[in-house]
Design an enzyme around this catalytic site. Structure first.
Site, PDB file in Angstrom:
ATOM      1  N   GLU A 175      -1.393   2.690  -0.207  1.00 44.67           N
ATOM      2  CA  GLU A 175      -0.276   3.616  -0.410  1.00 44.67           C
ATOM      3  C   GLU A 175       0.123   3.784  -1.887  1.00 44.67           C
ATOM      4  O   GLU A 175       1.284   3.627  -2.250  1.00 44.67           O
ATOM      5  CB  GLU A 175       0.938   3.155   0.418  1.00 44.67           C
ATOM      6  CG  GLU A 175       0.615   3.071   1.897  1.00 44.67           C
ATOM      7  CD  GLU A 175       1.751   2.516   2.759  1.00 44.67           C
ATOM      8  OE1 GLU A 175       2.842   2.265   2.223  1.00 44.67           O
ATOM      9  OE2 GLU A 175       1.523   2.319   3.963  1.00 44.67           O
ATOM     10  N   ASN A 218      -6.374   2.751   1.320  1.00 42.18           N
ATOM     11  CA  ASN A 218      -5.704   3.051   2.590  1.00 42.18           C
ATOM     12  C   ASN A 218      -4.376   3.760   2.329  1.00 42.18           C
ATOM     13  O   ASN A 218      -3.612   3.348   1.455  1.00 42.18           O
ATOM     14  CB  ASN A 218      -5.451   1.708   3.310  1.00 42.18           C
ATOM     15  CG  ASN A 218      -4.959   1.859   4.733  1.00 42.18           C
ATOM     16  OD1 ASN A 218      -5.556   2.590   5.525  1.00 42.18           O
ATOM     17  ND2 ASN A 218      -3.873   1.175   5.071  1.00 42.18           N
ATOM     18  N   HIS A 254      -0.306   7.569  11.407  1.00 43.87           N
ATOM     19  CA  HIS A 254       0.963   7.365  12.139  1.00 43.87           C
ATOM     20  C   HIS A 254       1.512   8.752  12.466  1.00 43.87           C
ATOM     21  O   HIS A 254       1.953   9.469  11.560  1.00 43.87           O
ATOM     22  CB  HIS A 254       1.976   6.619  11.274  1.00 43.87           C
ATOM     23  CG  HIS A 254       1.564   5.212  10.957  1.00 43.87           C
ATOM     24  ND1 HIS A 254       1.498   4.225  11.911  1.00 43.87           N
ATOM     25  CD2 HIS A 254       1.206   4.622   9.788  1.00 43.87           C
ATOM     26  CE1 HIS A 254       1.115   3.085  11.354  1.00 43.87           C
ATOM     27  NE2 HIS A 254       0.929   3.299  10.056  1.00 43.87           N
ATOM     28  N   GLU A 283      -4.444   2.676  11.262  1.00 41.49           N
ATOM     29  CA  GLU A 283      -3.148   2.234  11.798  1.00 41.49           C
ATOM     30  C   GLU A 283      -2.650   3.209  12.852  1.00 41.49           C
ATOM     31  O   GLU A 283      -1.454   3.537  12.919  1.00 41.49           O
ATOM     32  CB  GLU A 283      -2.113   2.114  10.665  1.00 41.49           C
ATOM     33  CG  GLU A 283      -2.564   1.193   9.539  1.00 41.49           C
ATOM     34  CD  GLU A 283      -1.521   1.017   8.429  1.00 41.49           C
ATOM     35  OE1 GLU A 283      -0.337   1.361   8.634  1.00 41.49           O
ATOM     36  OE2 GLU A 283      -1.910   0.525   7.360  1.00 41.49           O
ATOM     37  N   ASP A 285      -1.071   5.260  15.590  1.00 41.10           N
ATOM     38  CA  ASP A 285      -0.084   5.291  16.675  1.00 41.10           C
ATOM     39  C   ASP A 285       0.478   6.694  16.749  1.00 41.10           C
ATOM     40  O   ASP A 285       0.542   7.397  15.742  1.00 41.10           O
ATOM     41  CB  ASP A 285       1.014   4.215  16.543  1.00 41.10           C
ATOM     42  CG  ASP A 285       1.726   4.181  15.212  1.00 41.10           C
ATOM     43  OD1 ASP A 285       1.657   5.165  14.454  1.00 41.10           O
ATOM     44  OD2 ASP A 285       2.389   3.166  14.917  1.00 41.10           O
TER      45      ASP A 285
HETATM   46  O1  9MR Z   1       3.952  -2.829  11.199  1.00 40.48           O
HETATM   47  C1  9MR Z   1       4.420  -3.424  10.011  1.00 40.48           C
HETATM   48  C2  9MR Z   1       5.843  -3.915  10.216  1.00 40.48           C
HETATM   49  O2  9MR Z   1       5.859  -5.004  11.107  1.00 40.48           O
HETATM   50  C3  9MR Z   1       6.442  -4.334   8.888  1.00 40.48           C
HETATM   51  O3  9MR Z   1       7.807  -4.649   9.060  1.00 40.48           O
HETATM   52  C4  9MR Z   1       6.277  -3.219   7.876  1.00 40.48           C
HETATM   53  C5  9MR Z   1       6.830  -3.621   6.536  1.00 40.48           C
HETATM   54  O4  9MR Z   1       6.607  -2.672   5.575  1.00 40.48           O
HETATM   55  O5  9MR Z   1       4.910  -2.897   7.748  1.00 40.48           O
HETATM   56  C6  9MR Z   1       4.380  -2.381   8.917  1.00 40.48           C
HETATM   57  O6  9MR Z   1       3.033  -1.989   8.713  1.00 40.48           O
HETATM   58  C7  9MR Z   1       2.840  -0.947   7.758  1.00 40.48           C
HETATM   59  C8  9MR Z   1       1.492  -1.199   7.132  1.00 40.48           C
HETATM   60  O7  9MR Z   1       1.430  -2.484   6.592  1.00 40.48           O
HETATM   61  C9  9MR Z   1       1.197  -0.165   6.059  1.00 40.48           C
HETATM   62  N1  9MR Z   1       1.331   1.155   6.561  1.00 40.48           N
HETATM   63  C10 9MR Z   1       2.568   1.472   7.283  1.00 40.48           C
HETATM   64  C11 9MR Z   1       2.793   0.445   8.376  1.00 40.48           C
HETATM   65  C12 9MR Z   1       4.017   0.799   9.206  1.00 40.48           C
HETATM   66  O8  9MR Z   1       5.171   0.731   8.437  1.00 40.48           O
END
Ligand code: 9MR
Length: 464
Positions: A175, A218, A254, A283, A285
């Site tokens: 990101e 990513n 997402h 990722e 969903d």
């Molecule tokens: O799913 C993850 C969640 O449990 C955490 O609290 C969060 C913190 O930033 O990160 C989420 O996963 C993220 C991933 O690492 C990067 N892309 C976005 C995902 C959803 O927020």
């Protein structure tokens, strides 16, 4: 898979970590019994692939899930993971705040739990993530440029060395681009202090550390052709032309009504693939329910299958209840681990057959078993399993019900239970006459003490 982990810090070599691993493995063993029972049933050609992982493998791809270490003690979570998925991504356990909370002090135990589990089941691991502005400890953001550069390179080196040879793909940088139309890099301690070159430097350090891991960039909102994905595209193109090591691009995917599956999703994946990198859906969903959600999922899977270099799909969690946006019910399994219409859509788009042997929906099953919670109270509940004969009459049936301790079955009615040595798996058969006419149903019930979640895991029905 080669196991040559150099364990440091409070890694899995500590007695505490080994104890936790054993606990996780015994849950796995329980789950394995159920899976083995399924696999032992006669299989027809149509049922060759009745799990996500098996169906994806027939298409030369992996099908993965984001996994959280704190759910690995839950029998149903583990059995769904083991049955359906061939790859895992630690959801939070490999992030900077988890593995290097203070400078130079590394803590791998929770990530090790996931990697050990994956290895014990022959699953791939996606490493997520080495350099990211979020979940970044404050000590990192406080460093000056020179110190930050060496902290970044040291972090990459230490973490990748710990898992050397054990990671299929690493999200080296996550990101790093701005949302919207600017096409600019996102402001972050790395960007602001090290400039654009930090991404290239991170990839070069990563390649030098574990030359066998695929190195990915990513990001999200890069799933269709837009200003942000154009900027990432330009970076990857530049890297490829200058020999900067990069092997893959991750498209987080997402989706919800504000951010739907783009109509040019496949075309976007293809243009990246054409640069000479693999593409991965990392990722996935999709918020929603029913057939609308199922259609969206099918479209994503179809897009990946249409792009030869789309090597795998990872969904961002297993049951809806553990999703980072649980209220949007974005995953393939509901809170009770029932397969949703989206699951069936993904499986059939992958070429598999939904409703594998003995599961609800299997047109050829001699009988099926469906679970519902009949009543629930503070410390327990009554469960009900409905057995339905298939298109032929049956003379008897058998169903396994697996409990997650400390839950315990204290009574069973309208069925006759026997228990395995762990005391957690009961096999229920008819109390007396098990005859059922074609299409007819019966049910048995049981009372559970010791908590209400998770619900029991009800295996496939076996007819006799
Ligand atoms: O799913 C993850 C969640 O449990 C955490 O609290 C969060 C913190 O930033 O990160 C989420 O996963 C993220 C991933 O690492 C990067 N892309 C976005 C995902 C959803 O927020």
């Amino acid at each position: 898979m080669i196991r040559k982990r150099t364990r440091t810090g409070d890694g899995g070599g500590s007695p505490r970590a080994r104890g936790r691993l054993r606990a996780g493995l015994s849950a796995t063993t329980t789950a394995l019994l159920t899976v083995t029972a399924l696999a032992a049933l006669p299989q027809t050609a149509a049922h060759a692939a009745d799990t996500l992982g098996a169906a994806a493998a027939e298409k030369g791809r992996y099908f993965g899930a984001a996994v959280a270490a704190n759910h690995l003690g839950e029998a149903q979570y583990v059995s769904t993971l083991n049955t359906e998925f061939t790859s895992v991504t630690p959801e939070n356990e490999m992030k900077w705040d988890a593995v290097e909370p203070s400078r130079g002090s590394f803590s791998f135990s929770r990530a090790d739990q996931i990697v050990n589990h994956a290895q014990s089941r022959g699953m791939d691991v996606r490493g997520h993530t080495l350099v990211w502005h979020s979940q970044l400890p404050s000590w990192v953001s406080g460093l000056g440029a020179t110190d930050l550069r060496s902290a970044m390179n040291n972090h990459i080196t230490q973490v990748m060395t710990h898992y050397k040879g054990e990671i299929h793909s690493w999200d080296v940088v996550n990101e790093a681009f701005q949302d919207g139309n600017s096409g600019a890099r996102r402001s972050s301690p790395f960007q602001d202090k090290l400039g654009n070159g930090f991404i290239e430097e991170a990839f070069r350090t990563a390649r030098a550390t574990d030359p066998n891991a695929k190195l990915c960039y990513n990001d999200y909102n890069t799933d269709g052709v837009n200003a942000k994905s154009n900027a990432v595209y330009a970076m990857v193109k530049d890297f490829k032309s200058r020999g900067v090591p990069i092997d893959c691009v991750g498209f987080q995917s997402h989706f919800n009504s504000n951010s739907p599956v783009p109509s040019d999703y496949r075309a976007n994946l293809q243009r990246f693939a054409d640069l000479g990198v693999d593409v991965q859906i990392t990722e996935l969903d999709i918020e929603g329910s029913g057939s609308a959600q199922a259609t969206n999922y099918a479209n994503v899977v179809r897009a990946c299958l249409a792009v030869t270099r789309c090597t795998g799909i990872t969904v961002w969690g297993i049951p809806d209840k553990y999703s980072w946006r649980a209220s949007g019910t974005p995953l393939l399994f509901d809170d009770n681990y029932n397969k949703k219409p989206a699951y069936d859509a993904v499986l059939s788009t992958l070429g598999g057959t939904p409703g594998g042997p003995g599961n609800p929906g299997d047109p050829d099953a001699a009988c099926t078993a469906t679970y519902t919670t009949a009543e629930q109270w503070g410390g327990g509940y009554n469960g009900k399993v409905t057995i339905t004969a298939g298109s032929s009459p049956i003379s008897g049936w058998s169903v396994n019900v697996t409990m997650t301790p400390p839950q315990k079955v204290v009574a069973v009615w309208n069925g006759s239970p026997t228990w395995d040595s762990s005391g957690n798996v009961m096999t229920v058969k008819p109390s007396w006459n098990g005859t059922l006419a074609a299409g007819a149903s019966t049910s048995f019930g049981f009372t559970v003490n010791g908590g209400t979640a998770p619900p029991p895991q009800v295996g496939a029905c076996t007819a006799s």
